[in-house]
Design an enzyme around this catalytic site. Structure first.
Site, PDB file in Angstrom:
ATOM      1  N   CYS A   2       0.824  -1.202   0.000  1.00 44.66           N
ATOM      2  CA  CYS A   2       0.000   0.000   0.000  1.00 44.66           C
ATOM      3  C   CYS A   2       0.862   1.258   0.000  1.00 44.66           C
ATOM      4  CB  CYS A   2      -0.913  -0.015   1.229  1.00 44.66           C
ATOM      5  SG  CYS A   2      -2.327   1.076   1.045  1.00 44.66           S
ATOM      6  N   ASP A  12      -6.433  -2.886  11.695  1.00 46.50           N
ATOM      7  CA  ASP A  12      -5.222  -2.070  11.697  1.00 46.50           C
ATOM      8  C   ASP A  12      -4.888  -1.650  13.125  1.00 46.50           C
ATOM      9  OD1 ASP A  12      -3.082  -0.550  10.745  1.00 46.50           O
ATOM     10  OD2 ASP A  12      -4.290   0.590   9.330  1.00 46.50           O
TER      11      ASP A  12
END
Length: 188
Positions: free
Chosen positions: A7, A114
């Site tokens: 990412c 996360d």
């Protein structure tokens, strides 16, 4: 096999490396040091259909998502914060901090857990039990050195890394390779 998402890519050379190593490539459209604009379409052209392209947003409007999907040819969107009302044109990865794991929206196809502060490079407390009723992405402080332990602990559908494949704030092809190797080694 655990899938890999790299990412925060912004440069063609890193996209090229990611195409060889990852299953998903994430472009960050949210305000961030890794942010890209809809100009990311130029990077998208070199990504084969075997690699899924994910647009990353924070509490976007429905129109922002639709515009990015159409202009960049996104395959999925990853949304932190509020998911817009209405049907979105591609599957959604709902990104939530581990502290909010019970707040999964029913209309999302995937869930990403996360650290409490996304993009911080910090891991969350891996002693926490995580149950997901849909494919699970694990993110937050992953590196080549610790991704094997995350896979062993959570058996995720995918692992998501950004800062763990950077050197001095820039993506690092050597770290990208090491991360992919560590995932494959854990799977062997």
């Amino acid at each position: 096999m655990t899938r890999i998402k790299f990412c925060g890519l912004r440069e063609g050379e890193h996209v090229e490396a990611a195409v060889r190593l990852a299953d998903y490539i994430g472009f960050v459209f949210a305000k961030s040091k890794r942010q890209v604009t809809l100009e990311a379409a130029r990077l998208r052209r070199d990504i084969p259909s075997t690699v899924q392209v994910v647009g990353v947003f924070v509490s976007p409007t429905n129109q922002q998502v639709v515009d990015a999907v159409e202009q960049v040819a996104l395959d999925l969107v990853q949304i932190h914060g509020i998911i817009p009302d209405g049907k979105l044109p591609v599957p959604v990865i709902q990104a939530i901090p581990v502290t909010d794991i019970t707040e999964v929206e029913q209309q999302t196809e995937y869930v990403l857990v996360d650290a409490p502060v996304a993009g911080s490079g910090e891991t969350f407390d891996w002693s926490r039990d995580i149950q997901a009723d849909r494919p699970l992405f694990i993110a937050g402080g992953l590196t080549a050195e610790n991704v094997g332990e995350a896979i062993k602990r959570y058996h995720p559908f995918a692992v998501d890394v950004s800062s763990g494949i950077e050197t001095d704030g820039q993506k690092d092809s050597i770290k990208m390779q090491a991360f992919a190797d560590a995932v494959k080694e854990r799977e062997a």
